[in-house]
Motif scaffolding. Sequence first.
Motif: not given
Length: 63
Positions: A14, A32-33, A36, A40
């Motif tokens: 991350f 960050k979005r 992520k 994932d």
Amino acid sequence: MTNTMIQRERQRLFRSLTRQYKAEGYDVKESKRLAKLDVDDIMSDKENFVDNYVREVWEDFDE
């Protein structure tokens, strides 16, 4: 709280992806979005690989 190997890998990945997105010109929130979402996806693949490997190894062990 103890960190498992998978949690540490997720955090490392991350941070790395967030830095890459920031370097590409994205703002902090968007970096960050996107990181992520990528983490994932990547970790899902890695976790599935480990699960399948463990099943194969232990299936042979039980026989």
